[in-house]
Design a protein around this motif. Structure first.
Motif, PDB file in Angstrom:
ATOM      1  N   SER A   1       0.826  -1.205   0.000  1.00  0.00           N
ATOM      2  CA  SER A   1       0.000   0.000   0.000  1.00  0.00           C
ATOM      3  C   SER A   1       0.866   1.264   0.000  1.00  0.00           C
ATOM      4  O   SER A   1       0.605   2.216  -0.741  1.00  0.00           O
ATOM      5  CB  SER A   1      -0.915  -0.058   1.235  1.00  0.00           C
ATOM      6  OG  SER A   1      -1.564   1.138   1.433  1.00  0.00           O
TER       7      SER A   1
ATOM      8  N   GLU B   1     -14.126  11.907 -12.065  1.00  0.00           N
ATOM      9  CA  GLU B   1     -15.577  11.836 -11.882  1.00  0.00           C
ATOM     10  C   GLU B   1     -16.260  11.338 -13.161  1.00  0.00           C
ATOM     11  O   GLU B   1     -17.142  10.484 -13.113  1.00  0.00           O
ATOM     12  CB  GLU B   1     -16.088  13.235 -11.487  1.00  0.00           C
ATOM     13  CG  GLU B   1     -17.541  13.295 -11.069  1.00  0.00           C
ATOM     14  CD  GLU B   1     -17.865  12.490  -9.810  1.00  0.00           C
ATOM     15  OE1 GLU B   1     -16.950  11.959  -9.174  1.00  0.00           O
ATOM     16  OE2 GLU B   1     -19.061  12.372  -9.498  1.00  0.00           O
TER      17      GLU B   1
ATOM     18  N   GLY C   1       2.413   6.551   5.599  1.00  0.00           N
ATOM     19  CA  GLY C   1       1.917   5.178   5.495  1.00  0.00           C
ATOM     20  C   GLY C   1       2.143   4.406   6.780  1.00  0.00           C
ATOM     21  O   GLY C   1       1.250   3.704   7.263  1.00  0.00           O
TER      22      GLY C   1
ATOM     23  N   TYR D   1       1.033   4.331  -2.937  1.00  0.00           N
ATOM     24  CA  TYR D   1       0.881   5.768  -2.712  1.00  0.00           C
ATOM     25  C   TYR D   1       2.180   6.521  -3.010  1.00  0.00           C
ATOM     26  O   TYR D   1       2.154   7.672  -3.444  1.00  0.00           O
ATOM     27  CB  TYR D   1       0.403   6.033  -1.282  1.00  0.00           C
ATOM     28  CG  TYR D   1      -1.056   5.677  -1.086  1.00  0.00           C
ATOM     29  CD1 TYR D   1      -2.055   6.393  -1.740  1.00  0.00           C
ATOM     30  CD2 TYR D   1      -1.448   4.621  -0.287  1.00  0.00           C
ATOM     31  CE1 TYR D   1      -3.394   6.069  -1.593  1.00  0.00           C
ATOM     32  CE2 TYR D   1      -2.784   4.279  -0.135  1.00  0.00           C
ATOM     33  CZ  TYR D   1      -3.753   5.007  -0.789  1.00  0.00           C
ATOM     34  OH  TYR D   1      -5.078   4.681  -0.649  1.00  0.00           O
TER      35      TYR D   1
ATOM     36  N   PRO E   1     -16.254   0.999  -9.375  1.00  0.00           N
ATOM     37  CA  PRO E   1     -16.079   2.441  -9.588  1.00  0.00           C
ATOM     38  C   PRO E   1     -15.689   3.162  -8.304  1.00  0.00           C
ATOM     39  O   PRO E   1     -14.846   4.049  -8.310  1.00  0.00           O
ATOM     40  CB  PRO E   1     -17.458   2.901 -10.073  1.00  0.00           C
ATOM     41  CG  PRO E   1     -18.142   1.675 -10.571  1.00  0.00           C
ATOM     42  CD  PRO E   1     -17.596   0.527  -9.778  1.00  0.00           C
ATOM     43  N   GLU E   2     -16.285   2.758  -7.185  1.00  0.00           N
ATOM     44  CA  GLU E   2     -16.023   3.469  -5.935  1.00  0.00           C
ATOM     45  C   GLU E   2     -14.604   3.271  -5.438  1.00  0.00           C
ATOM     46  O   GLU E   2     -13.949   4.215  -5.016  1.00  0.00           O
ATOM     47  CB  GLU E   2     -17.017   3.031  -4.862  1.00  0.00           C
ATOM     48  CG  GLU E   2     -18.023   4.125  -4.590  1.00  0.00           C
ATOM     49  CD  GLU E   2     -19.151   3.698  -3.690  1.00  0.00           C
ATOM     50  OE1 GLU E   2     -18.921   2.893  -2.788  1.00  0.00           O
ATOM     51  OE2 GLU E   2     -20.266   4.180  -3.923  1.00  0.00           O
ATOM     52  N   SER E   3     -14.108   2.042  -5.481  1.00  0.00           N
ATOM     53  CA  SER E   3     -12.764   1.812  -4.940  1.00  0.00           C
ATOM     54  C   SER E   3     -11.684   2.185  -5.957  1.00  0.00           C
ATOM     55  O   SER E   3     -10.642   2.720  -5.577  1.00  0.00           O
ATOM     56  CB  SER E   3     -12.607   0.367  -4.475  1.00  0.00           C
ATOM     57  OG  SER E   3     -12.857  -0.508  -5.537  1.00  0.00           O
TER      58      SER E   3
ATOM     59  N   ASP F   1      -9.249   8.975  -2.394  1.00  0.00           N
ATOM     60  CA  ASP F   1      -8.040   8.716  -1.594  1.00  0.00           C
ATOM     61  C   ASP F   1      -6.800   8.686  -2.476  1.00  0.00           C
ATOM     62  O   ASP F   1      -5.720   9.094  -2.051  1.00  0.00           O
ATOM     63  CB  ASP F   1      -8.151   7.353  -0.897  1.00  0.00           C
ATOM     64  CG  ASP F   1      -9.071   7.425   0.302  1.00  0.00           C
ATOM     65  OD1 ASP F   1      -9.313   8.540   0.798  1.00  0.00           O
ATOM     66  OD2 ASP F   1      -9.564   6.369   0.723  1.00  0.00           O
ATOM     67  N   TYR F   2      -6.961   8.157  -3.707  1.00  0.00           N
ATOM     68  CA  TYR F   2      -5.806   8.050  -4.592  1.00  0.00           C
ATOM     69  C   TYR F   2      -5.345   9.410  -5.107  1.00  0.00           C
ATOM     70  O   TYR F   2      -4.281   9.513  -5.703  1.00  0.00           O
ATOM     71  CB  TYR F   2      -6.114   7.111  -5.772  1.00  0.00           C
ATOM     72  CG  TYR F   2      -6.297   5.685  -5.350  1.00  0.00           C
ATOM     73  CD1 TYR F   2      -5.280   5.009  -4.687  1.00  0.00           C
ATOM     74  CD2 TYR F   2      -7.478   5.006  -5.579  1.00  0.00           C
ATOM     75  CE1 TYR F   2      -5.446   3.703  -4.269  1.00  0.00           C
ATOM     76  CE2 TYR F   2      -7.648   3.692  -5.168  1.00  0.00           C
ATOM     77  CZ  TYR F   2      -6.629   3.046  -4.506  1.00  0.00           C
ATOM     78  OH  TYR F   2      -6.793   1.760  -4.085  1.00  0.00           O
TER      79      TYR F   2
ATOM     80  N   LEU G   1      -4.379  11.402  -0.764  1.00  0.00           N
ATOM     81  CA  LEU G   1      -3.279  10.888   0.062  1.00  0.00           C
ATOM     82  C   LEU G   1      -1.898  11.132  -0.577  1.00  0.00           C
ATOM     83  O   LEU G   1      -0.991  11.594   0.103  1.00  0.00           O
ATOM     84  CB  LEU G   1      -3.483   9.403   0.377  1.00  0.00           C
ATOM     85  CG  LEU G   1      -4.569   9.118   1.415  1.00  0.00           C
ATOM     86  CD1 LEU G   1      -4.729   7.612   1.629  1.00  0.00           C
ATOM     87  CD2 LEU G   1      -4.267   9.783   2.740  1.00  0.00           C
TER      88      LEU G   1
END
Lengths: 310, 421
Positions: free
Chosen positions: A34, A119, A262, A38, A227-229, A234-235, A238
């Motif tokens: 993870s 979006e 992280g 990021y 679609p949500e994740s 956050d991408y 963060l």
């Protein structure tokens, strides 16, 4: 002497990072995966920032790469590694077309357009149910490398090293001077013969390819897209916070910021399960308020102060 | 140069930090292997829970699970051993949810996984759950994609929350039963206002097929206040123009009151005003606008009047924590712990095959009203709960309208006009 120390420290960093899966367990490896994700996004965001252009489109290109990788595997039965490459190519192609249209915009105008990218594509993926699985997304029949954690770590680690190398090449080449000139004074840069538009399009495509490939690796690692994740804000947010914390306009700042945030966020979560996000937010706000140059900038300031005292 | 070296050393320390911070439990794990059987029998039974703790579902769900653990331990534990619940926050992120499973399995060395909310997070966790194949009692995830990802072979996987298609069918059954019992209640013309994200769009797409059994359905999207919207005039005007018998909205808690305010402002009062958000805002029932709004859910405090287990749960929860349970994830998570407790007792051991067999024979009288047992759903072997309930806000309380065996009040129909309030 200092050259030797630098070499030794760099070698130690490399050895520790490469050997990481062998001296830690499955849990630190999943955290590392993870953090590396990021980190790549933070470095790539910073690469475009060096031109003076702020992009909020990281999640968009990450999501496009994720979907491209999963859909190309499902519909074309391509090998996973190739789908990751396709994720990058499609993200880069979209960035190229978009860049030609919008890279004449500056400042917040450009930033808002890039924000809209995520979006728009999220809505497209949500509504093309027959092709993309709609709101529920799509599953892969199996994970890349059959879910082998060592290999998936090295895949993301390799992507991080590649991103760092590209960032460093950009910092040490003519491109860097062109980009810095654009950021400092666009009119002067143009009058000096810098083809501003060309450099902006190139850097926008390169960073989008990186973000798309990272999305592809992520999707292949987890084995699904929704679609949500995949287009999660956050991408975007963060990596931005990580780069600001570590220090912008360089490779080291986003790397340090991603490692620090992280690990700190995970550490806080284990010891303050209820309320850790509040503490995390306060730390980020305080650091950004009082250390606007980031950790790397602060280190440079301390070094200069030390040199003056000597 | 010194600057560069300083930063490099910092990176070096950060890379080594996971050894100190995260891998501390690895040694403990090794030590545990060396412990004798007698000592192991005295060790607590470890449950590993993952919930989104910043969300009310995870906050109250994890607290209710902890409540169940404390009650069980106060009564002598299970097989003479205490229960120990380790809770990790999923932060509603797939990668964090997966890391939590990895930590619980390898560092905390838990015997059983429990908890869960959000299909997206669960999709990220399923590969790790499959890797360890520990007995898992999952409380969340409605998406049938998650069921597909778990697959038919996971005999260690027990899923409590209804799948999207089973709960959709329960709504159809419920409205069918209601219109049969109360012929004056008409449910053949539907208008669904849905938020334009995955949740709302998914609800609309699923409903279009499901509700054909009941009648016509049309719909229109809106931008939820939770995602930067909050203007419902257009969608409500179109709904008013359509004149449905049932107006249903699928959005978030942030939309509940502003949408009612807008409905009042444009004088839109359909015969049935039904909300289907994942959770309701705190204090929603205190607003006079909430009166006679219908909703879906698994539990409400009003069930205390028809279920002794619900009453016990409610009193224990409010006695231990501030405020009452606002979400059905609280009694659901409480139930998950008790189902495990009863299963372990029946099995007489933590041995996996025996425990799975014992859990397959579950008949748990739950605070949710129904007796929970497990049977196969479309793909998985062990599905616990198949549907939700139809409720109505009446004078600040959520009253159960359907299923009729848990009914706590008669439905108020039609939804009174705004000038009649």
């Amino acid at each position: 002497m200092s050259k030797y120390i630098k070499t030794i420290v760099m070698a130690a960093v490399a050895v520790l990072a490469v050997a990481f899966p062998f001296y830690t367990g499955a849990y630190p490896q999943s955290i590392a995966q993870s953090v590396l994700t990021y980190m790549i996004l933070a470095v790539s965001w910073d690469m475009l920032l060096r031109t003076g252009q702020i992009s909020f489109g990281i999640a968009g290109f990450f999501g496009i790469g994720s979907y491209a990788a999963v859909l190309s595997m499902l519909y074309l039965n391509l090998p996973p590694m190739l789908t990751i490459l396709i994720g990058g190519i499609i993200a880069g192609a979209i960035a190229g077309l978009l860049g030609i249209a919008v890279l004449r915009l500056r400042g917040m105008y450009f930033a808002i357009v890039t924000l809209a990218v995520a979006e728009i594509f999220r809505i497209i993926m949500t509504n093309l149910k027959g092709f993309t699985g709609g709101p529920e997304g799509e599953l892969l029949p199996q994970l890349i490398f059959q879910g082998n954690p060592y290999l998936t770590y090295y895949l993301m680690f390799g992507m991080a090293v590649l991103t760092i190398i590209i960032s460093e090449i950009f910092l040490r080449s003519r491109v860097h001077y062109a980009l810095t000139a654009i950021r400092n004074d666009e009119i002067v840069a143009r009058s000096s013969g810098v083809n501003i538009f060309k450099y902006l399009v190139i850097i926008f495509i390169v960073t989008s390819v990186i973000q798309g490939m990272t999305g592809g690796i992520n999707a292949q690692t987890y084995g699904f897209v929704t679609p949500e994740s995949s287009f999660s804000l956050d991408y975007t947010l963060l990596p931005l916070a990580m780069a600001l914390l570590g220090g912008i306009y360089g490779t080291m700042g986003p790397v340090v910021g991603a490692l620090l945030l992280g690990i700190v966020s995970e550490y806080l979560k284990l010891y303050i399960p209820y309320g850790h996000l509040v503490i995390y937010g306060i730390i980020v706000v305080i650091v950004i308020l009082y250390m606007p140059q980031g950790i790397v900038g602060l280190a440079a300031r301390i070094r200069k102060a030390g040199a003056r005292n000597e | 140069m010194k600057n560069c070296i300083t930063v490099m050393i910092a990176v070096l320390l950060l890379l080594a930090l996971p050894l100190a911070v995260f891998a501390g439990g690895q040694g403990e794990q090794g030590e545990q292997v060396e412990q004798g059987e007698q000592a192991a029998e005295k060790d607590p039974i470890k449950l590993g829970g993952v919930w989104p703790l910043a969300d009310i579902t995870g906050d109250q769900g994890s607290k209710a699970a902890q409540l169940a653990v404390e009650e069980i331990n106060a009564n002598g534990g299970v097989l003479g051993r205490q229960l120990e619940l380790s809770v990790i926050d999923s932060e509603l992120k797939p990668e964090k949810g997966r890391s939590a499973i990895e930590r619980l399995a390898t560092v905390e060395d838990v015997d059983i996984f429990v908890g869960g909310m959000s299909s997206g997070v669960h999709l990220g966790q399923i590969p790790s759950l499959k890797k360890y194949e520990k007995v898992t009692m999952w409380t969340g995830a409605a998406s049938s994609k998650a069921e597909e990802a778990v697959g038919p072979d996971a005999d260690w996987y027990f899923h409590l929350h209804p799948w999207d298609y089973t709960q959709g069918q329960s709504y159809v059954d419920g409205w069918g039963d209601i219109s049969e019992k109360y012929p004056e209640i008409k449910v053949s013309d539907w208008f669904l206002a849905y938020e334009d994200g995955a949740f709302g769009t998914g609800s609309f797409q699923a409903s279009q097929n499901l509700y054909t059994e009941l009648g016509e359905m049309t719909g229109e999207s809106f931008k939820s206040a939770a995602t930067g919207g909050g203007d419902y005039t257009a969608v409500l005007e179109h709904a008013k123009e359509y004149g449905p018998e049932v107006f249903i909205w699928a959005g978030y808690d942030a939309d509940a009151l502003p949408m009612l305010e807008t409905a009042k402002a444009i004088d839109f009062a359909p015969p049935i005003y039904l909300g289907a958000p994942p959770g309701w805002p705190q204090g929603f029932g205190e607003s006079p606008l909430s009166n006679y709004v219908m909703l879906y859910g698994m539990w409400a405090p009003s069930m205390n009047s028809v279920s002794g287990v619900s009453k016990h749960f409610y009193e224990a929860y409010t006695g231990k924590y501030d405020g009452e349970p606002q979400t059905y994830f609280a009694p659901l998570s409480y139930s998950a712990i008790y189902i495990l407790k009863e299963g372990i007792e029946r099995a007489g051991t933590l041995e996996k095959e025996a425990l799975i067999e014992a859990l397959e024979n579950t008949e748990y009288d739950s605070p949710l009203g129904q007796t929970i047992g497990f049977s196969p759903s479309n793909i998985i072997q062990h599905q616990g709960i198949w549907g939700q309930k139809i409720l109505q806000w009446q004078n600040g309380k959520r009253e159960v309208i359907w299923p009729f065996e848990y009914q706590t009040a008669e439905p108020v129909y039609p939804f009174p006009g705004w000038d009649e309030r």
